[in-house]
Design an enzyme around this catalytic site. Structure first.
Site, short mmCIF file in Angstrom:
data_model
loop_
_atom_site.label_atom_id
_atom_site.label_comp_id
_atom_site.label_asym_id
_atom_site.label_seq_id
_atom_site.Cartn_x
_atom_site.Cartn_y
_atom_site.Cartn_z
N CYS A 180 -1.80 -0.57 9.87
CA CYS A 180 -1.26 -1.82 9.33
C CYS A 180 -1.68 -2.97 10.23
O CYS A 180 -2.18 -2.78 11.33
CB CYS A 180 0.27 -1.76 9.26
SG CYS A 180 0.92 -0.44 8.22
N GLY A 189 -4.97 -2.94 6.14
CA GLY A 189 -4.04 -2.44 5.13
C GLY A 189 -4.24 -3.14 3.81
O GLY A 189 -4.21 -4.37 3.75
N ASN A 213 3.22 -1.59 13.05
CA ASN A 213 1.95 -0.89 12.89
C ASN A 213 1.99 0.37 13.73
O ASN A 213 2.22 0.31 14.94
CB ASN A 213 0.79 -1.78 13.35
CG ASN A 213 -0.52 -1.03 13.44
OD1 ASN A 213 -0.78 -0.13 12.64
ND2 ASN A 213 -1.35 -1.37 14.41
N GLY A 214 1.79 1.51 13.11
CA GLY A 214 1.80 2.77 13.85
C GLY A 214 2.58 3.84 13.14
O GLY A 214 2.80 3.78 11.93
N TYR A 268 -13.81 2.47 14.41
CA TYR A 268 -13.80 2.17 12.98
C TYR A 268 -12.90 1.02 12.56
O TYR A 268 -13.32 0.12 11.85
CB TYR A 268 -13.41 3.44 12.21
CG TYR A 268 -13.31 3.26 10.71
CD1 TYR A 268 -14.45 3.07 9.95
CD2 TYR A 268 -12.07 3.29 10.06
CE1 TYR A 268 -14.37 2.91 8.57
CE2 TYR A 268 -11.99 3.13 8.69
CZ TYR A 268 -13.14 2.95 7.95
OH TYR A 268 -13.06 2.79 6.59
#
Length: 508
Positions: free
Chosen positions: A2, A28, A101-102, A257
């Site tokens: 995210c 996201g 995020n995570g 990435y």
């Protein structure tokens, strides 16, 4: 994965939050949300879809205030309902909104304790809501109705003691300011930016520095592992590094990435790291095939371009763009079904026959996850007339699940799991293939001016830096996130229409 953003400014933040989320869209594509505060009143818009689709003019006009947070999401597990779009909100204490995020590795255990012992109510299956309620409970127990910055820091330290996994968090405390913190290992990224105006200083928190660039903020530094930052409404920044910090181990896959190449994360240029990855990969190719017959190096767009350029330069062969990408197709490894992924690859990429016909082609990709995309791309190269198709991965074999927020969890779906390089090459249909070595990747990403002690390389090495990931946990995760589980878990038919996710709540 995210993307998060938070801004404390001297002017309305709705447009800046929108612009920042647009730049973070690569993190996201499932849902987006913004919450702002206007003189104690909470304004929110969130729903499924891309940023440009979720926020129309009528929504933007309602997002008033000089303080706000935003979030873009794709889910690593569970429901894709708009009810799980972030930020989340609880009204006590003070009124707290949170974006995350995570992934918490002990979310189920925490959810049970929150309901049974802390007497908190959970509306969704999201670990982000769990994290919000842990923070709210700890802050409520410490504050006793009074707002003190030290209580925020103590509450976050308690969150670090209770929550395990990788997480970067931005939260807005209504009437007071914005809180941001990062897990004790620094697995998930978060940066601080500043902007000087005639009216005073403004601050911004974001997942990547590129979001700061987009709205005119200057990168100051990364939030450190275990650190908590609080920015009040007057633009004063307070910070504390907690005693729970456990090293500096950012996620390697951010550099391979996920992150944009124009970002700087943990004082490392993503672009320069990918250049060094290409150099290291070319060195291994020259060791393995010193008398190679490669005619042309072609990247798989977009993430591998930087590495592929260096591979071509080091090998002394031509670099060519052989595939044209349709930018309106989402990432294939995020898509929910294998059949849908297969269909989407040919919609996403189209080969330029002239670059393949009669040539020995070396295709370079950033990584290989399930192998489905690689297999089809090789087929496309052969159909375009390539004499031989070699395949190189700028990352080592992805053999293990990622449990810290990246959607590659089921080991049985990873093409390299339990297989050698040669076996993977046969499966994807390459005449020859080669992977980056892990030590070479670590050396390529790390540099002398980054305070990195280690990297989370769990998807390559199977070593999880939090030390709490067991075989039973991985088995349970695989059962939840396998293709069969995804097909069984569909969006609820009675989900409310988009406009029902707009809300305005008096927070005090």
């Amino acid at each position: 994965m995210c993307g998060i953003v938070g801004i404390v400014a001297r002017e309305p933040v709705n447009q800046a939050l929108y612009d920042a989320l647009t730049v973070l869209q690569h993190r996201g594509q499932d849902a987006a949300g913004i919450m702002t505060e206007d003189r104690g009143r909470l304004c929110v818009r969130k729903s499924n879809g891309l940023v440009r689709d979720v926020f129309q003019q009528r929504h933007m006009l309602r997002l008033k205030g000089h303080v706000g947070i935003g979030h873009v999401r794709y889910p690593t597990a569970g429901c894709t309902s708009s009810s799980e779009a972030q930020p989340f909100y609880v009204n006590s204490p003070f009124g707290i909104c949170l974006g995350h995020n995570g992934n918490l590795t002990n979310a189920a255990e925490l959810a049970d304790l929150l309901v049974r012992e802390d007497r908190r109510h959970l509306n969704t299956g999201s670990d982000s809501e769990v994290l919000l309620n842990v923070f709210a409970h700890e802050l409520g127990a410490l504050s006793n109705g009074r707002f003190r910055v030290d209580d925020i820091f103590d509450a976050v330290e308690a969150v670090h003691r209770r929550c395990r996994g990788g997480y970067a968090v931005v939260a807005m405390i209504v009437g007071h300011g914005i809180v941001a913190f990062r897990d004790p290992h620094g697995i998930r990224p978060a940066v601080i930016g500043v902007r000087e105006t005639a009216d005073g200083v403004e601050h911004m928190i974001a997942s990547e520095s590129v979001a700061l660039d987009a709205v005119g903020f200057e990168l100051v530094r990364d939030i450190r592992p275990g650190e908590c930052v609080f920015i009040d409404h007057d633009g004063r920044l307070y910070s504390r590094e907690t005693h729970t910090a456990q090293g500096y181990s950012p996620c390697m896959f951010e550099f391979v990435y996920f992150a944009r190449p124009d970002s700087i994360i943990d004082n490392i240029s993503v672009y320069k790291a990918r250049l060094r990855m290409g150099e290291a990969l070319a060195d291994r190719i020259l060791r393995e095939l010193p008398e190679h017959d490669v005619d042309v190096v072609i990247p798989i767009p977009d993430t591998s371009r930087t590495s592929a350029l260096q591979v071509a330069h080091r090998l002394g062969v031509k670099y060519r763009e052989g595939f044209i990408k349709n930018r309106y197709i989402g990432r294939t490894f995020i898509m929910p079904g294998q059949a849908l992924r297969r269909k989407s690859v040919r919609r996403k990429l189209n080969p330029i026959d002239l670059e393949f016909r009669g040539k020995n082609v070396l295709l370079v990709d950033d990584s290989i996850v399930r192998g489905t995309t690689s297999q089809q791309i090789i087929e496309m190269a052969r159909e375009a007339g390539a004499r031989k198709v070699y395949f190189a991965s700028a990352a080592p074999p992805v053999r293990y699940p990622n449990v810290y927020g990246i959607d590659m969890p089921a080991a049985s779906e990873l093409v390299a799991n339990g297989r050698t390089e040669e076996e993977v090459g046969r499966i994807i249909g390459a005449d020859w293939m080669i992977y980056q070595e892990l030590d070479a990747l670590i050396h390529a990403v790390r540099h002398d001016h980054a305070a990195i002690e280690d990297f989370d390389t769990s998807c390559f090495s199977g070593r999880y830096v939090t030390g709490d990931v067991t075989a039973d946990y991985l088995a349970e995760l695989e059962s939840q996130r396998s293709e069969a589980a995804r097909r069984a878990h569909k969006r609820a038919p009675d989900e409310p229409p988009d406009d029902e996710t707009d809300a305005f709540a008096v927070a005090r």
